[in-house]
Design an enzyme around this catalytic site. Structure first.
Site, PDB file in Angstrom:
ATOM      1  N   SER A 124       1.041  -1.279  -0.151  1.00  0.00           N
ATOM      2  CA  SER A 124       0.099   0.361  -0.194  1.00  0.00           C
ATOM      3  C   SER A 124       0.984   1.613  -0.311  1.00  0.00           C
ATOM      4  O   SER A 124       2.117   0.906   0.623  1.00  0.00           O
ATOM      5  CB  SER A 124      -0.884   0.241   1.353  1.00  0.00           C
ATOM      6  OG  SER A 124      -1.739   1.158   1.626  1.00  0.00           O
ATOM      7  N   TYR A 148      -2.039  -0.305  11.418  1.00  0.00           N
ATOM      8  CA  TYR A 148      -1.983  -1.347   9.522  1.00  0.00           C
ATOM      9  C   TYR A 148      -0.244  -0.450   9.084  1.00  0.00           C
ATOM     10  O   TYR A 148      -0.184  -2.104   8.133  1.00  0.00           O
ATOM     11  CB  TYR A 148      -3.364  -0.427   9.163  1.00  0.00           C
ATOM     12  CG  TYR A 148      -3.018  -0.826   8.093  1.00  0.00           C
ATOM     13  CD1 TYR A 148      -3.392  -2.247   7.534  1.00  0.00           C
ATOM     14  CD2 TYR A 148      -3.374  -0.571   6.728  1.00  0.00           C
ATOM     15  CE1 TYR A 148      -3.676  -2.357   6.286  1.00  0.00           C
ATOM     16  CE2 TYR A 148      -3.562   0.383   5.501  1.00  0.00           C
ATOM     17  CZ  TYR A 148      -3.553  -1.848   4.854  1.00  0.00           C
ATOM     18  OH  TYR A 148      -3.365  -1.797   3.516  1.00  0.00           O
ATOM     19  N   LYS A 152       1.700  -3.685   7.110  1.00  0.00           N
ATOM     20  CA  LYS A 152       2.705  -3.436   5.479  1.00  0.00           C
ATOM     21  C   LYS A 152       3.970  -2.803   5.258  1.00  0.00           C
ATOM     22  O   LYS A 152       3.969  -4.547   4.293  1.00  0.00           O
ATOM     23  CB  LYS A 152       2.186  -2.506   4.977  1.00  0.00           C
ATOM     24  CG  LYS A 152       0.776  -2.912   4.682  1.00  0.00           C
ATOM     25  CD  LYS A 152       0.274  -4.021   3.526  1.00  0.00           C
ATOM     26  CE  LYS A 152      -1.448  -4.542   3.550  1.00  0.00           C
ATOM     27  NZ  LYS A 152      -1.453  -5.521   3.224  1.00  0.00           N
TER      28      LYS A 152
HETATM   29  P1  NAD Z   1     -11.094  -7.155   1.390  1.00  0.00           P
HETATM   30  O1  NAD Z   1     -11.102  -6.786   2.805  1.00  0.00           O
HETATM   31  O2  NAD Z   1     -12.656  -7.109   0.588  1.00  0.00           O
HETATM   32  O3  NAD Z   1     -10.551  -8.591   1.641  1.00  0.00           O
HETATM   33  C1  NAD Z   1      -9.442  -9.211   2.048  1.00  0.00           C
HETATM   34  C2  NAD Z   1      -9.328  -9.923   1.725  1.00  0.00           C
HETATM   35  O4  NAD Z   1      -9.345 -11.013   3.106  1.00  0.00           O
HETATM   36  C3  NAD Z   1     -11.200 -10.413   2.696  1.00  0.00           C
HETATM   37  O5  NAD Z   1     -12.264 -11.037   2.022  1.00  0.00           O
HETATM   38  C4  NAD Z   1     -10.981 -11.092   4.081  1.00  0.00           C
HETATM   39  O6  NAD Z   1     -12.431 -12.547   4.550  1.00  0.00           O
HETATM   40  C5  NAD Z   1      -9.422 -11.921   3.730  1.00  0.00           C
HETATM   41  N1  NAD Z   1      -9.093 -12.420   5.014  1.00  0.00           N
HETATM   42  C6  NAD Z   1      -8.409 -11.208   5.843  1.00  0.00           C
HETATM   43  N2  NAD Z   1      -7.733 -11.824   6.525  1.00  0.00           N
HETATM   44  C7  NAD Z   1      -7.706 -13.321   6.655  1.00  0.00           C
HETATM   45  C8  NAD Z   1      -7.384 -14.970   6.615  1.00  0.00           C
HETATM   46  N3  NAD Z   1      -6.749 -15.123   8.215  1.00  0.00           N
HETATM   47  N4  NAD Z   1      -7.375 -15.749   6.480  1.00  0.00           N
HETATM   48  C9  NAD Z   1      -8.451 -15.940   5.579  1.00  0.00           C
HETATM   49  N5  NAD Z   1      -8.949 -14.449   4.567  1.00  0.00           N
HETATM   50  C10 NAD Z   1      -8.503 -12.948   5.485  1.00  0.00           C
HETATM   51  O7  NAD Z   1      -9.920  -5.515   1.174  1.00  0.00           O
HETATM   52  P2  NAD Z   1      -9.325  -5.038  -0.313  1.00  0.00           P
HETATM   53  O8  NAD Z   1      -9.763  -3.606   0.196  1.00  0.00           O
HETATM   54  O9  NAD Z   1      -9.344  -6.558  -1.392  1.00  0.00           O
HETATM   55  O10 NAD Z   1      -7.551  -5.477  -0.510  1.00  0.00           O
HETATM   56  C11 NAD Z   1      -6.827  -6.614  -0.124  1.00  0.00           C
HETATM   57  C12 NAD Z   1      -5.683  -5.703   0.352  1.00  0.00           C
HETATM   58  O11 NAD Z   1      -4.986  -4.602   0.143  1.00  0.00           O
HETATM   59  C13 NAD Z   1      -5.227  -5.624   1.773  1.00  0.00           C
HETATM   60  O12 NAD Z   1      -3.947  -6.817   1.983  1.00  0.00           O
HETATM   61  C14 NAD Z   1      -5.469  -4.565   1.509  1.00  0.00           C
HETATM   62  O13 NAD Z   1      -4.599  -4.211   3.030  1.00  0.00           O
HETATM   63  C15 NAD Z   1      -4.669  -3.882   0.785  1.00  0.00           C
HETATM   64  N6  NAD Z   1      -4.491  -2.989   0.312  1.00  0.00           N
HETATM   65  C16 NAD Z   1      -6.136  -2.102   1.020  1.00  0.00           C
HETATM   66  C17 NAD Z   1      -6.615  -0.834  -0.027  1.00  0.00           C
HETATM   67  C18 NAD Z   1      -7.504   0.114  -0.111  1.00  0.00           C
HETATM   68  O14 NAD Z   1      -7.801   0.643  -0.158  1.00  0.00           O
HETATM   69  N7  NAD Z   1      -9.184  -0.662  -0.532  1.00  0.00           N
HETATM   70  C19 NAD Z   1      -5.254  -0.126  -0.933  1.00  0.00           C
HETATM   71  C20 NAD Z   1      -4.528  -0.590  -0.642  1.00  0.00           C
HETATM   72  C21 NAD Z   1      -4.020  -1.859   0.132  1.00  0.00           C
HETATM   73  C1  WQD Z   2      -9.523  10.043   0.971  1.00  0.00           C
HETATM   74  C2  WQD Z   2      -9.345  11.675   0.675  1.00  0.00           C
HETATM   75  C3  WQD Z   2      -9.833  11.907   3.778  1.00  0.00           C
HETATM   76  C4  WQD Z   2     -13.976  10.149   4.153  1.00  0.00           C
HETATM   77  C5  WQD Z   2      -6.741   5.331   2.936  1.00  0.00           C
HETATM   78  C6  WQD Z   2      -5.662   4.410   4.277  1.00  0.00           C
HETATM   79  C7  WQD Z   2      -4.458   3.902   3.038  1.00  0.00           C
HETATM   80  C8  WQD Z   2      -4.995   2.661   2.028  1.00  0.00           C
HETATM   81  C9  WQD Z   2      -6.941   3.747   1.163  1.00  0.00           C
HETATM   82  C10 WQD Z   2      -4.981   1.519   2.717  1.00  0.00           C
HETATM   83  C11 WQD Z   2      -8.824  11.636   2.201  1.00  0.00           C
HETATM   84  C12 WQD Z   2     -11.003  12.309   2.964  1.00  0.00           C
HETATM   85  C13 WQD Z   2     -12.620  10.725   3.368  1.00  0.00           C
HETATM   86  C14 WQD Z   2     -14.374  10.926   4.700  1.00  0.00           C
HETATM   87  C15 WQD Z   2     -13.119  12.223   3.558  1.00  0.00           C
HETATM   88  N1  WQD Z   2      -5.548   1.718   3.174  1.00  0.00           N
HETATM   89  N2  WQD Z   2     -12.251  11.942   3.349  1.00  0.00           N
HETATM   90  N3  WQD Z   2     -14.395  12.562   3.854  1.00  0.00           N
HETATM   91  O1  WQD Z   2      -6.630   8.213   3.953  1.00  0.00           O
HETATM   92  O2  WQD Z   2      -5.935   8.164   1.122  1.00  0.00           O
HETATM   93  O3  WQD Z   2      -6.141   6.141   2.357  1.00  0.00           O
HETATM   94  O4  WQD Z   2      -7.424   3.882   2.325  1.00  0.00           O
HETATM   95  O5  WQD Z   2      -3.838   0.306   2.045  1.00  0.00           O
HETATM   96  O6  WQD Z   2      -3.610   3.096   4.226  1.00  0.00           O
HETATM   97  O7  WQD Z   2      -4.483   5.365   4.888  1.00  0.00           O
HETATM   98  O8  WQD Z   2      -7.946   7.252   1.898  1.00  0.00           O
HETATM   99  O9  WQD Z   2     -10.127   7.543   1.708  1.00  0.00           O
HETATM  100  O10 WQD Z   2      -9.906   7.207   3.754  1.00  0.00           O
HETATM  101  O11 WQD Z   2      -9.276   9.430   1.970  1.00  0.00           O
HETATM  102  O12 WQD Z   2     -13.602  13.587   3.145  1.00  0.00           O
HETATM  103  O13 WQD Z   2     -16.080  10.634   4.940  1.00  0.00           O
HETATM  104  O14 WQD Z   2     -11.078  11.801   1.372  1.00  0.00           O
HETATM  105  O15 WQD Z   2      -9.698  12.972   4.344  1.00  0.00           O
HETATM  106  O16 WQD Z   2      -8.621  13.306   2.027  1.00  0.00           O
HETATM  107  P1  WQD Z   2      -6.582   7.734   2.456  1.00  0.00           P
HETATM  108  P2  WQD Z   2      -9.800   7.729   2.453  1.00  0.00           P
END
Ligand code: NAD
Ligand code: WQD
Length: 337
Positions: A124, A148, A152
């Site tokens: 991430s 979190y 990562k």
């Molecule tokens: P999500 O929660 O929809 O998907 C994660 C999946 O992992 C879920 O289906 C959950 O049931 C499963 N899971 C969690 N712990 C588990 C375990 N111990 N054993 C088996 N399954 C398990 O999330 P997502 O948005 O699809 O994110 C996927 C990956 O990408 C995550 O690692 C997340 O940290 C990373 N990521 C997400 C974002 C985002 O904003 N969505 C941004 C950057 C990184």
């Molecule tokens: C985006 C912008 C908020 C909600 C997060 C995690 C990051 C990654 C992605 C996993 C910001 C603004 C938000 C609301 C708002 N996840 N906002 N009103 O913070 O960039 O990243 O998700 O790895 O680790 O920190 O994403 O969607 O929360 O926010 O104004 O109700 O929207 O302040 O500027 P962020 P976000």
């Protein structure tokens, strides 16, 4: 290829399963459904005509992880499974360290023991902490601002050490910026449990009437309209990035971090206005105080993804908003009936 997809029933995982099946790979999903619904896999089957094999199990259950690798010879693993809510990680750090770190350690141990050394890991942009400057290239300083983010960063560190010690590893660390949007069919999309933390699912739930009003966290930042800037990337572009990473693993020795972002930053207000255009009406919204810990601006230098993976985001903000709204309006309660 025979691919194991941990977390494949989740938001990004389900979209990646679609692309992987479309590309001709055999997909097995390993997911405990702690933050997903098995219905997402029915929908993957409806889109592609192929149902991925599904192991409902927990990465914390080492025997179940071993059994998955005993049962089939995998060519590669895409590792999505993990807990991902920043605020929850501050409230429940032990749960985050245990699930994300121990779960990953179990997976990596069974991969090694079964001779599977090809891995694409969901990292991430959070590993860049509070960026000193943008755009963010992969060589930017790394830090973590919450449990979190530390999970990562630590998993990245573990993988760097493992690859340095054992040259058979081919690992790509994909650092996602802000994944949003949904598959254009409207069959799969983001379905967070409880009140969403992230901007896009909050917006879509306001639009569909599940939430009353959007709070925009701060309009006094030093940006063009006072709201924060992020790199919003369509989840289908992101999914395609995983396929490009899989295809590039052979030629990438060791552990390679790659940003998956568009390279373009949009403000919160720009995203909201674009979404309002897609819906055809203004949304109830107000300016609220800043959210503690938010960076002013974060967007990718996406050069390396193009150079190493041959990948570039294709979809813009209008497609993102159209597809997010298509998904939420067709599935107002997500995967729940
Ligand atoms: P999500 O929660 O929809 O998907 C994660 C999946 O992992 C879920 O289906 C959950 O049931 C499963 N899971 C969690 N712990 C588990 C375990 N111990 N054993 C088996 N399954 C398990 O999330 P997502 O948005 O699809 O994110 C996927 C990956 O990408 C995550 O690692 C997340 O940290 C990373 N990521 C997400 C974002 C985002 O904003 N969505 C941004 C950057 C990184
Ligand atoms: C985006 C912008 C908020 C909600 C997060 C995690 C990051 C990654 C992605 C996993 C910001 C603004 C938000 C609301 C708002 N996840 N906002 N009103 O913070 O960039 O990243 O998700 O790895 O680790 O920190 O994403 O969607 O929360 O926010 O104004 O109700 O929207 O302040 O500027 P962020 P976000």
């Amino acid at each position: 290829m025979n691919i194991l997809v941990t977390g494949g029933a989740g938001y990004i995982g389900s979209h990646t399963c679609v692309e992987a099946i479309k590309a001709g790979h055999a997909v097995t999903v390993f997911d405990n459904l702690c933050n997903a619904s098995a219905e997402s896999l029915n929908r993957v089957a409806a889109i592609t005509g192929t149902r991925p094999d599904f192991i409902q199990a927990d990465l914390l259950d080492r025997a179940a992880v071993k059994a998955a690798f005993d049962a089939k010879a995998y060519d590669a693993v895409i590792h999505f499974a993990g807990l991902k809510a920043v605020g929850e990680s501050v409230a429940k750090p032990w749960e985050y360290y245990n699930n994300n770190i121990v779960g990953s350690l179990n997976l990596f141990a069974e991969m090694r023991d079964h001779g599977v050394f090809n891995l694409v890991f969901s990292s991430s942009a959070t590993v860049y902490g509070n960026p000193e400057k943008v755009p963010l290239a992969e060589g930017a300083p790394l830090s973590a601002l919450n449990p979190y983010g530390r999970t990562k960063l630590w998993i990245e560190d573990m993988l760097r050490d493992m690859a340095a010690a054992e040259p058979r590893w081919h690992i790509v660390l994909l650092r996602y910026f802000n994944p949003v949007g949904a598959h254009e069919s409207g069959l799969i999309g983001e379905d967070p449990g409880g009140i969403p933390n992230n901007l896009m699912p909050y917006i879509t739930q306001v639009a569909v009437g599940r939430l009353k009003e959007l709070s925009i966290f701060g309009d006094d930042y030093p940006t063009r309209d006072g709201t924060c800037i992020r790199d919003y990337i369509h989840v289908c572009d992101l999914a395609e990035g995983h396929l490009c990473a899989l295809a590039s693993l052979d030629k990438l020795q060791g552990c390679t971090p790659v940003n998956l972002g568009t390279g373009n930053g949009f403000t919160v207000l720009e995203l909201v206005r674009s979404f309002e255009k897609a819906v055809g009406r203004p949304l109830p919204r107000r300016i609220a105080p800043r959210r503690p810990g938010d960076a002013v601006a974060s967007y990718a230098d996406a050069t390396r993804a193009a150079a190493l993976l041959g990948w570039k985001a294709k979809r813009g903000i209008d497609a993102i908003c159209r597809d997010a709204w298509n998904w939420q309006s067709k599935n107002p309660r997500g995967y729940r009936p």
